[in-house]
Design an enzyme around this catalytic site. Structure first.
Site, PDB file in Angstrom:
ATOM      1  N   ASP A  21       0.815  -1.222   0.000  1.00  0.00           N
ATOM      2  CA  ASP A  21       0.000   0.000   0.000  1.00  0.00           C
ATOM      3  C   ASP A  21       0.845   1.267   0.000  1.00  0.00           C
ATOM      4  OD1 ASP A  21      -2.537   1.351   0.118  1.00  0.00           O
ATOM      5  OD2 ASP A  21      -2.207   1.729   2.247  1.00  0.00           O
ATOM      6  N   SER A  40      -6.697   5.611  -0.126  1.00  0.00           N
ATOM      7  CA  SER A  40      -6.964   4.277  -0.659  1.00  0.00           C
ATOM      8  C   SER A  40      -8.440   3.960  -0.443  1.00  0.00           C
ATOM      9  CB  SER A  40      -6.113   3.225   0.058  1.00  0.00           C
ATOM     10  OG  SER A  40      -4.735   3.519  -0.067  1.00  0.00           O
ATOM     11  N   GLN A  71      -5.312  -1.763  -6.768  1.00  0.00           N
ATOM     12  CA  GLN A  71      -5.939  -0.786  -5.878  1.00  0.00           C
ATOM     13  C   GLN A  71      -6.598   0.323  -6.686  1.00  0.00           C
ATOM     14  OE1 GLN A  71      -4.190   2.599  -3.165  1.00  0.00           O
ATOM     15  NE2 GLN A  71      -4.088   0.692  -1.987  1.00  0.00           N
TER      16      GLN A  71
END
Length: 288
Positions: A207, A231, A280
């Site tokens: 991430d 995110s 993502q």
């Protein structure tokens, strides 16, 4: 790095068990420079996977997970994780994990676990034009040169060693993808021989840069005051075993950004072999 460091990743991955299916993150960052920041999304991903693993037979490894970030978390408050045992079959187990802070739902994750089996084998080759990590500058150094000290600090506290291996604005040929970035990453500390810790650490590091890839063609950083970023959802597939305390190459592209959203996906290689895949979508909103 000292054992009592707040950036010690193995410490962040330790959860207190409240009852059979409930766990709590006891790692508060009060009195540190990060107390007022929102919780890093990779931390919540990693801790949710650890909570799910605690309720799953040891011989079953996580092979996929899908998560949604619903609210920002606070570094100054504990996070509670509740695990729902969705299914235990002959070779697969599924778990649903929800994260709460002060009673508010922050995050939801679904993960699937599998007993290793023999089967077909193939994978993409590792890119051949990537410099080794020892020849790559620290990511914080690159961010400092491009975007200033505030951006460098953003990538400096996560308990990882991250090295910049190029992007499509410089080292990677633009014809490949207009939004392309490669980084090497590993934990700063050795990890024990526990596969679930390495999977959680890989979720944590996945991430760190994947949303930033969508900003590469636009000469803007997601840490800029001109940008609101977050995110929104994150997925990973774990194909083969690996060690998160050894160098992993995260080869990332962003096929599209549109309507205030950026979508990216990536491949994690180690020792020339594809070990995991990432994807993502995140908010990248320009602020006037």
């Amino acid at each position: 790095m000292t054992e009592d460091s707040h950036t010690n990743l193995s410490r962040l991955l330790h959860l207190e068990q409240v009852d059979e299916h409930r766990f709590r993150d006891p790692n508060l960052l009060r009195g540190t420079p990060w107390e007022g920041q929102r919780t890093f999304g990779g931390q919540v991903l990693a801790q949710a996977l650890i909570a799910a693993h605690h309720t799953t037979p040891d011989e079953r490894r996580c092979h996929s997970m899908h998560a949604y970030f619903l609210r920002p978390g606070s570094n100054a408050l504990p996070i509670d994780y509740e695990v729902d045992i969705t299914r235990d079959g002959g070779t697969f187990s599924q778990r649903r994990v929800t994260a709460f802070q002060q009673g508010k739902l922050l995050f939801g994750l679904t993960a699937s676990f599998h007993v290793g089996e023999r089967g077909l084998e193939h994978s993409d080759p590792v890119p051949g034009d990537v410099p080794p990590p020892e020849d790559c500058p620290p990511m914080a150094e690159v961010m400092r040169e491009r975007f200033g000290e505030a951006a460098a600090q953003w990538v400096a506290w996560h308990g990882l060693e991250v090295r910049y291996a190029g992007d499509s604005s410089d080292a990677i040929p633009h014809a490949s993808h207009s939004a392309h970035m490669r980084v090497w990453a590993r934990t700063e500390e050795p990890f024990p021989d526990d596969p679930k810790l390495h999977v959680a650490a890989a979720a944590y590091l996945s991430d760190l840069t994947i949303l930033s890839v969508a900003s590469v063609p636009h000469n803007v950083t997601i840490m800029s005051p001109r940008v609101a970023s977050a995110s929104l959802d994150h997925a990973m597939w774990f194909h083969r075993d690996f060690r998160a305390d050894r160098w992993l190459l995260h080869d990332q592209i962003s096929p599209v950004a549109s309507g205030g959203l950026g979508f990216s996906n990536g491949r994690l290689f180690q020792d020339g072999v594809l070990r995991a895949s990432t994807a993502q979508e995140g908010l990248i909103r320009l602020v006037d």
